[in-house]
Design a protein around this motif. Structure first.
Motif, PDB file in Angstrom:
ATOM      1  N   PRO A  27      70.731-102.706  57.331  1.00  0.00           N
ATOM      2  CA  PRO A  27      70.097-103.790  56.586  1.00  0.00           C
ATOM      3  C   PRO A  27      68.626-103.461  56.334  1.00  0.00           C
ATOM      4  N   VAL A  28      68.256-103.437  55.064  1.00  0.00           N
ATOM      5  CA  VAL A  28      66.853-103.274  54.680  1.00  0.00           C
ATOM      6  C   VAL A  28      66.354-104.648  54.255  1.00  0.00           C
ATOM      7  N   PHE A  29      65.340-105.151  54.950  1.00  0.00           N
ATOM      8  CA  PHE A  29      64.826-106.494  54.693  1.00  0.00           C
ATOM      9  C   PHE A  29      63.593-106.445  53.794  1.00  0.00           C
ATOM     10  N   MET A  30      63.446-107.499  53.000  1.00  0.00           N
ATOM     11  CA  MET A  30      62.355-107.590  52.030  1.00  0.00           C
ATOM     12  C   MET A  30      61.547-108.859  52.276  1.00  0.00           C
ATOM     13  N   LEU A  31      60.248-108.698  52.444  1.00  0.00           N
ATOM     14  CA  LEU A  31      59.302-109.807  52.580  1.00  0.00           C
ATOM     15  C   LEU A  31      58.464-109.936  51.314  1.00  0.00           C
ATOM     16  N   HIS A  32      57.826-111.104  51.129  1.00  0.00           N
ATOM     17  CA  HIS A  32      56.859-111.251  50.045  1.00  0.00           C
ATOM     18  C   HIS A  32      55.511-111.767  50.557  1.00  0.00           C
ATOM     19  N   ARG A  33      55.435-113.003  51.016  1.00  0.00           N
ATOM     20  CA  ARG A  33      54.174-113.508  51.545  1.00  0.00           C
ATOM     21  C   ARG A  33      54.385-113.916  53.001  1.00  0.00           C
ATOM     22  N   VAL A  34      53.340-113.713  53.824  1.00  0.00           N
ATOM     23  CA  VAL A  34      53.387-114.090  55.237  1.00  0.00           C
ATOM     24  C   VAL A  34      52.093-114.825  55.554  1.00  0.00           C
ATOM     25  N   THR A  35      52.209-116.048  56.024  1.00  0.00           N
ATOM     26  CA  THR A  35      51.037-116.872  56.291  1.00  0.00           C
ATOM     27  C   THR A  35      50.767-116.969  57.790  1.00  0.00           C
ATOM     28  N   ASP A  36      49.499-117.053  58.133  1.00  0.00           N
ATOM     29  CA  ASP A  36      49.122-117.240  59.540  1.00  0.00           C
ATOM     30  C   ASP A  36      48.803-118.701  59.823  1.00  0.00           C
ATOM     31  N   ASN A  38      47.618-120.677  57.122  1.00  0.00           N
ATOM     32  CA  ASN A  38      46.782-121.091  56.002  1.00  0.00           C
ATOM     33  C   ASN A  38      47.680-121.652  54.912  1.00  0.00           C
ATOM     34  N   ASP A  39      47.573-122.951  54.668  1.00  0.00           N
ATOM     35  CA  ASP A  39      48.457-123.601  53.700  1.00  0.00           C
ATOM     36  C   ASP A  39      48.217-123.156  52.267  1.00  0.00           C
ATOM     37  N   ASP A  40      47.104-122.459  52.009  1.00  0.00           N
ATOM     38  CA  ASP A  40      46.819-122.014  50.652  1.00  0.00           C
ATOM     39  C   ASP A  40      47.704-120.854  50.224  1.00  0.00           C
ATOM     40  N   ILE A  41      48.310-120.150  51.182  1.00  0.00           N
ATOM     41  CA  ILE A  41      49.168-119.024  50.840  1.00  0.00           C
ATOM     42  C   ILE A  41      50.549-119.549  50.468  1.00  0.00           C
ATOM     43  N   GLY A  43      54.519-119.688  49.998  1.00  0.00           N
ATOM     44  CA  GLY A  43      55.598-119.082  50.778  1.00  0.00           C
ATOM     45  C   GLY A  43      55.747-119.744  52.125  1.00  0.00           C
ATOM     46  N   ASP A  44      56.918-119.562  52.741  1.00  0.00           N
ATOM     47  CA  ASP A  44      57.197-120.260  53.993  1.00  0.00           C
ATOM     48  C   ASP A  44      57.500-119.329  55.158  1.00  0.00           C
ATOM     49  N   MET A  45      57.227-118.027  55.022  1.00  0.00           N
ATOM     50  CA  MET A  45      57.386-117.111  56.147  1.00  0.00           C
ATOM     51  C   MET A  45      56.082-117.071  56.931  1.00  0.00           C
ATOM     52  N   THR A  46      56.099-117.604  58.133  1.00  0.00           N
ATOM     53  CA  THR A  46      54.898-117.617  58.957  1.00  0.00           C
ATOM     54  C   THR A  46      54.866-116.391  59.865  1.00  0.00           C
ATOM     55  N   ALA A  47      53.673-116.083  60.323  1.00  0.00           N
ATOM     56  CA  ALA A  47      53.529-114.961  61.258  1.00  0.00           C
ATOM     57  C   ALA A  47      54.335-115.207  62.526  1.00  0.00           C
ATOM     58  N   ASP A  48      54.362-116.451  63.003  1.00  0.00           N
ATOM     59  CA  ASP A  48      55.102-116.755  64.225  1.00  0.00           C
ATOM     60  C   ASP A  48      56.598-116.568  64.034  1.00  0.00           C
ATOM     61  N   LYS A  49      57.119-116.984  62.879  1.00  0.00           N
ATOM     62  CA  LYS A  49      58.546-116.806  62.620  1.00  0.00           C
ATOM     63  C   LYS A  49      58.883-115.319  62.517  1.00  0.00           C
ATOM     64  N   LEU A  50      58.058-114.572  61.781  1.00  0.00           N
ATOM     65  CA  LEU A  50      58.279-113.136  61.666  1.00  0.00           C
ATOM     66  C   LEU A  50      58.213-112.468  63.028  1.00  0.00           C
ATOM     67  N   ARG A  51      57.252-112.879  63.837  1.00  0.00           N
ATOM     68  CA  ARG A  51      57.105-112.335  65.190  1.00  0.00           C
ATOM     69  C   ARG A  51      58.370-112.597  66.019  1.00  0.00           C
ATOM     70  N   SER A  52      58.971-113.756  65.857  1.00  0.00           N
ATOM     71  CA  SER A  52      60.182-114.067  66.624  1.00  0.00           C
ATOM     72  C   SER A  52      61.344-113.172  66.200  1.00  0.00           C
ATOM     73  N   TYR A  53      61.418-112.821  64.924  1.00  0.00           N
ATOM     74  CA  TYR A  53      62.474-111.924  64.454  1.00  0.00           C
ATOM     75  C   TYR A  53      62.292-110.522  65.034  1.00  0.00           C
ATOM     76  N   LEU A  54      61.047-110.054  65.019  1.00  0.00           N
ATOM     77  CA  LEU A  54      60.784-108.714  65.544  1.00  0.00           C
ATOM     78  C   LEU A  54      60.967-108.674  67.056  1.00  0.00           C
ATOM     79  N   PRO A 203      41.758-116.976  45.097  1.00  0.00           N
ATOM     80  CA  PRO A 203      41.709-116.480  46.479  1.00  0.00           C
ATOM     81  C   PRO A 203      43.075-116.326  47.134  1.00  0.00           C
ATOM     82  N   GLU A 204      43.994-117.277  46.884  1.00  0.00           N
ATOM     83  CA  GLU A 204      45.294-117.210  47.548  1.00  0.00           C
ATOM     84  C   GLU A 204      46.172-116.076  47.017  1.00  0.00           C
ATOM     85  N   TYR A 205      45.782-115.492  45.870  1.00  0.00           N
ATOM     86  CA  TYR A 205      46.550-114.391  45.295  1.00  0.00           C
ATOM     87  C   TYR A 205      45.765-113.073  45.312  1.00  0.00           C
ATOM     88  N   ARG A 206      44.675-113.039  46.047  1.00  0.00           N
ATOM     89  CA  ARG A 206      43.857-111.827  46.035  1.00  0.00           C
ATOM     90  C   ARG A 206      44.623-110.662  46.679  1.00  0.00           C
TER      91      ARG A 206
END
Length: 346
Positions: A27-36, A38-41, A43-54, A203-206
């Motif tokens: 399985p090759v997984f694809m991400l797009h945006r990851v927020t820490d 900050n509600d301005d970013i 997308g709904d993938m948070t750093a904490d959720k990603l961390r739990s997967y890893l 800024p949110e798309y920089r």
């Protein structure tokens, strides 16, 4: 009831049964945006959720492949370990470096970045993101747009929400020619919505910087081209295809001092690229290219149509992909339909 069945399916998957019955699949997984946080970013993938997967992968002894390791598996026919996954992230926004890469660094896992070179050069930001940006800032509820194809699209935000409307406009634009899509955004979309066209990238798309990209490679991550402008290749002329592929490769080579041999198609559906694009990639010197068709990579896959799963929002969906239950379902007659939240969203 569905959640109970899914939990049981994943419990069985923990035994390794599906990997045993469906060997040779990555399985090759694809991400797009990851927020820490900050509600301005967007997308709904948070750093904490990603961390739990890893953390799940790390604790269970999974190997996360680099691009070079995947190439050895596919080209040299090396055995595919059953506990193997790979991760990619598309576009090149600042959070890719500032948030996503740092989470992967915590576990010593490689992440493979596909960057829009025009974004890193600060010449543009993706046309598909600009649609949501404009819709979120208009005071109008009903607007009629003339699409680049000549057709019309009627916006009614009193009936459909912004997310659904943005998706429908993107899908309509994917069907037509894209040579002048950035001009269309300025002259038609922003104009009709009465939203000021931003003089600079918001800024949110920089983007990340090229220095960030160099740092990523130094830390063991991969950085590869994703065209210059993120326009859909199948909707461009032969000359424009050539430029999008070759100029993006050239910019990565200039900035990172190495020759990239891997590519990702913008939006990546099978209708978004064609045989002419594959031939152009081969002439340019690429060896592999990824789409966004949700499936496993395996021996025998076309090296220029490698599939990817979007990282799902639910851990149960993530586990069923990792444990190869998605492959197992192909062997089961009349299997139940589980959540497909990992389907591509762009």
């Amino acid at each position: 009831m569905k959640s109970v069945v899914l939990n049981f399916v994943n419990f069985v998957g923990e035994t390794g049964l599906y990997r045993l019955l469906c060997p040779g699949r990555i399985p090759v997984f694809m991400l797009h945006r990851v927020t820490d946080g900050n509600d301005d970013i967007p997308g709904d993938m948070t750093a904490d959720k990603l961390r739990s997967y890893l953390r799940y992968l790390s604790r269970r002894g999974y190997k996360v492949l680099s691009m070079e390791q995947l190439w050895k598996v596919l080209e040299k026919g090396e055995p595919i370990p059953s506990k193997t996954v790979m991760f990619t992230i598309d576009d090149g926004f600042f959070d890719h470096h500032d948030v996503a890469a740092r989470v992967f660094d915590e576990f010593g896992f490689p992440l493979n970045f596909f960057v829009i070179t025009g974004l890193l050069d600060k010449h543009l930001w993706p046309w598909d993101d600009q649609i949501a940006y404009a819709l979120n800032r208009t005071d109008l509820r009903q607007v009629s747009l003339q699409l680049p194809s000549g057709g019309e699209y009627s916006i009614d935000l009193s009936v459909k929400n912004i997310r659904q409307t943005a998706r429908e406009i993107r899908n309509a634009l994917k069907k037509g020619k894209q040579a002048h899509i950035y001009r269309w955004l300025d002259e038609e979309l922003y104009h009709k919505l009465k939203v000021e066209f931003p003089g600079n990238i918001p800024p949110e798309y920089r983007p990340m910087s090229w220095n960030n990209a160099r740092s990523l490679r130094e830390r063991g991550h991969g950085v590869y081209p994703h065209t210059c402008s993120h326009r859909i290749l199948s909707a461009l002329s032969p000359e424009e295809k050539h430029r999008e592929i070759n100029e993006a490769r050239k910019r990565v080579e200039q900035e990172l001092q190495y020759t990239p041999e891997v590519f990702a198609y913008p939006t990546g559906r099978r209708s978004d690229y064609d045989s002419a694009d594959i031939e152009e990639l081969k002439r340019a010197g690429f060896k592999m290219a990824f789409n966004t068709v949700p499936d496993y990579v395996s021996q025998g896959c076309s090296h220029f149509e490698l599939p990817r799963f979007s990282v799902p929002g639910a851990v149960a969906d993530f586990i069923q992909i990792v444990n190869r239950f998605e492959a197992m379902k192909e062997k089961l007659p009349n299997q139940p339909t589980f959540s497909r939240s990992f389907l591509p969203t762009r």
